[in-house]
Design a protein around this motif. Structure first.
Motif, PDB file in Angstrom:
ATOM      1  N   UNK A  14      -5.259   7.552  20.252  1.00  0.00           N
ATOM      2  CA  UNK A  14      -4.392   7.009  21.298  1.00  0.00           C
ATOM      3  C   UNK A  14      -3.780   5.685  20.859  1.00  0.00           C
ATOM      4  N   UNK A  15      -4.560   4.844  20.198  1.00  0.00           N
ATOM      5  CA  UNK A  15      -4.013   3.570  19.724  1.00  0.00           C
ATOM      6  C   UNK A  15      -2.903   3.830  18.706  1.00  0.00           C
ATOM      7  N   UNK A  16      -3.122   4.751  17.791  1.00  0.00           N
ATOM      8  CA  UNK A  16      -2.055   5.118  16.858  1.00  0.00           C
ATOM      9  C   UNK A  16      -0.829   5.627  17.626  1.00  0.00           C
ATOM     10  N   UNK A  17      -1.065   6.458  18.616  1.00  0.00           N
ATOM     11  CA  UNK A  17       0.024   7.041  19.412  1.00  0.00           C
ATOM     12  C   UNK A  17       0.848   5.947  20.095  1.00  0.00           C
ATOM     13  N   UNK A  18       0.161   4.988  20.702  1.00  0.00           N
ATOM     14  CA  UNK A  18       0.846   3.882  21.381  1.00  0.00           C
ATOM     15  C   UNK A  18       1.658   3.058  20.383  1.00  0.00           C
ATOM     16  N   UNK A  19       1.182   3.016  19.140  1.00  0.00           N
ATOM     17  CA  UNK A  19       1.898   2.282  18.093  1.00  0.00           C
ATOM     18  C   UNK A  19       3.014   3.114  17.459  1.00  0.00           C
ATOM     19  N   UNK A  20       3.176   4.350  17.920  1.00  0.00           N
ATOM     20  CA  UNK A  20       4.267   5.190  17.431  1.00  0.00           C
ATOM     21  C   UNK A  20       3.880   6.154  16.334  1.00  0.00           C
ATOM     22  N   UNK A  21       2.598   6.252  16.026  1.00  0.00           N
ATOM     23  CA  UNK A  21       2.123   7.157  14.987  1.00  0.00           C
ATOM     24  C   UNK A  21       1.463   8.348  15.677  1.00  0.00           C
ATOM     25  N   UNK A  22       2.164   9.472  15.727  1.00  0.00           N
ATOM     26  CA  UNK A  22       1.708  10.628  16.489  1.00  0.00           C
ATOM     27  C   UNK A  22       0.647  11.429  15.733  1.00  0.00           C
ATOM     28  N   UNK A  23       0.815  11.597  14.443  1.00  0.00           N
ATOM     29  CA  UNK A  23      -0.134  12.342  13.618  1.00  0.00           C
ATOM     30  C   UNK A  23      -0.777  11.397  12.621  1.00  0.00           C
ATOM     31  N   UNK A  24      -2.087  11.512  12.472  1.00  0.00           N
ATOM     32  CA  UNK A  24      -2.851  10.591  11.631  1.00  0.00           C
ATOM     33  C   UNK A  24      -3.593  11.389  10.570  1.00  0.00           C
ATOM     34  N   UNK A  25      -3.496  10.945   9.324  1.00  0.00           N
ATOM     35  CA  UNK A  25      -4.237  11.588   8.250  1.00  0.00           C
ATOM     36  C   UNK A  25      -5.735  11.499   8.501  1.00  0.00           C
ATOM     37  N   UNK A  26      -6.459  12.495   8.028  1.00  0.00           N
ATOM     38  CA  UNK A  26      -7.911  12.511   8.275  1.00  0.00           C
ATOM     39  C   UNK A  26      -8.625  11.324   7.650  1.00  0.00           C
ATOM     40  N   UNK A  27      -8.231  10.929   6.456  1.00  0.00           N
ATOM     41  CA  UNK A  27      -8.872   9.775   5.816  1.00  0.00           C
ATOM     42  C   UNK A  27      -8.627   8.517   6.641  1.00  0.00           C
ATOM     43  N   UNK A  28      -7.414   8.376   7.121  1.00  0.00           N
ATOM     44  CA  UNK A  28      -7.043   7.234   7.946  1.00  0.00           C
ATOM     45  C   UNK A  28      -7.855   7.240   9.245  1.00  0.00           C
ATOM     46  N   UNK A  29      -7.991   8.411   9.872  1.00  0.00           N
ATOM     47  CA  UNK A  29      -8.753   8.524  11.112  1.00  0.00           C
ATOM     48  C   UNK A  29     -10.238   8.265  10.864  1.00  0.00           C
ATOM     49  N   UNK A  30     -10.759   8.754   9.758  1.00  0.00           N
ATOM     50  CA  UNK A  30     -12.168   8.508   9.426  1.00  0.00           C
ATOM     51  C   UNK A  30     -12.408   7.008   9.285  1.00  0.00           C
ATOM     52  N   UNK A  31     -11.523   6.332   8.566  1.00  0.00           N
ATOM     53  CA  UNK A  31     -11.642   4.888   8.374  1.00  0.00           C
ATOM     54  C   UNK A  31     -11.573   4.149   9.714  1.00  0.00           C
ATOM     55  N   UNK A  32     -10.665   4.592  10.579  1.00  0.00           N
ATOM     56  CA  UNK A  32     -10.479   3.946  11.884  1.00  0.00           C
ATOM     57  C   UNK A  32     -11.695   4.109  12.783  1.00  0.00           C
ATOM     58  N   UNK A  33     -12.520   5.114  12.505  1.00  0.00           N
ATOM     59  CA  UNK A  33     -13.696   5.376  13.338  1.00  0.00           C
ATOM     60  C   UNK A  33     -15.002   5.126  12.581  1.00  0.00           C
ATOM     61  N   UNK A  34     -14.900   4.292  11.555  1.00  0.00           N
ATOM     62  CA  UNK A  34     -16.065   3.811  10.792  1.00  0.00           C
ATOM     63  C   UNK A  34     -16.797   4.868   9.978  1.00  0.00           C
ATOM     64  N   UNK A  35     -16.126   5.941   9.614  1.00  0.00           N
ATOM     65  CA  UNK A  35     -16.705   6.895   8.673  1.00  0.00           C
ATOM     66  C   UNK A  35     -16.255   6.493   7.276  1.00  0.00           C
ATOM     67  N   UNK A  36     -17.116   6.657   6.297  1.00  0.00           N
ATOM     68  CA  UNK A  36     -16.768   6.316   4.924  1.00  0.00           C
ATOM     69  C   UNK A  36     -15.808   7.331   4.316  1.00  0.00           C
ATOM     70  N   UNK A  37     -15.871   8.573   4.810  1.00  0.00           N
ATOM     71  CA  UNK A  37     -15.072   9.632   4.212  1.00  0.00           C
ATOM     72  C   UNK A  37     -14.689  10.672   5.262  1.00  0.00           C
ATOM     73  N   UNK A  38     -13.536  11.259   5.069  1.00  0.00           N
ATOM     74  CA  UNK A  38     -13.084  12.327   5.970  1.00  0.00           C
ATOM     75  C   UNK A  38     -13.796  13.639   5.686  1.00  0.00           C
ATOM     76  N   UNK A  39     -14.636  13.660   4.672  1.00  0.00           N
ATOM     77  CA  UNK A  39     -15.362  14.888   4.346  1.00  0.00           C
ATOM     78  C   UNK A  39     -16.825  14.827   4.787  1.00  0.00           C
ATOM     79  N   UNK A  40     -17.222  13.752   5.441  1.00  0.00           N
ATOM     80  CA  UNK A  40     -18.596  13.668   5.937  1.00  0.00           C
ATOM     81  C   UNK A  40     -18.832  14.759   6.976  1.00  0.00           C
TER      82      UNK A  40
END
Length: 168
Positions: A14-40
């Motif tokens: 939602x924060x990305x969406x409000x900033x105008x970014x509708x689709x977020x890469x998995x690595x970017x989303x993992x980082x934004x939610x404190x995961x080290x990797x999008x493959x965890x």
């Protein structure tokens, strides 16, 4: 929904969406939610649960971007839109959790909206070697998250999305 992590993923989207970014890469989303990797496995499981619940969408491709569905948009509390270019950039840096002080130095250097050579960008962020893995990684990350664009092989500038209130 899925403990505290499911809502955290939806809030980041939602924060990305409000900033105008509708689709977020998995690595970017993992980082934004404190995961080290999008493959965890834990991250992938939460994505799967949220997708089955109709909150998010993505294709089966491992690198496909993730976005909120209409249901996800309706059920996730929205934050206020940014009130200035500086606030946009600050919030984008915060939600991305990427680059640290180097990202800040580079963004501050490029904040005038002008195209700059990679040599000048590297010097502004105290990189002596433009071929170093550190410099290449921070530039690649910034391009990947959409905060800077390559104007030529040797120059970059902040992307238009960074200036929702117009370029300086």
């Amino acid at each position: 929904m899925t403990g505290r992590v499911g809502p955290m993923i939806c809030m980041a989207l939602m924060e990305f969406y409000v900033l105008g970014v509708v689709s977020v890469g998995r690595s970017q989303l993992a980082r934004a939610t404190n995961y080290k990797s999008a493959t965890q496995p834990g991250f992938l499981k939460i994505l799967s649960i949220l997708k089955r619940a109709g909150m998010i969408e993505y294709t089966s491709s491992r690198n496909s971007p993730v976005s909120l569905t209409a249901k996800g948009l309706n059920e996730t509390p929205a934050s206020q839109p940014p009130r200035s270019n500086a606030e946009w950039l600050s919030r984008f840096q915060h939600v991305n959790r990427c680059g640290g002080p180097k990202l800040t130095q580079i963004c501050n250097f490029l904040n005038d909206g002008r195209q700059r050579s990679l040599a000048d960008v590297g010097a502004a962020a105290n990189y002596d070697d433009l071929e170093s893995s550190g410099f290449k990684k921070v530039i690649s990350t910034l391009v990947g998250v959409g905060i800077i664009v390559r104007v030529s092989p040797e120059s970059v500038k902040l992307a238009d999305i960074v200036f929702p209130f117009g370029r300086p």
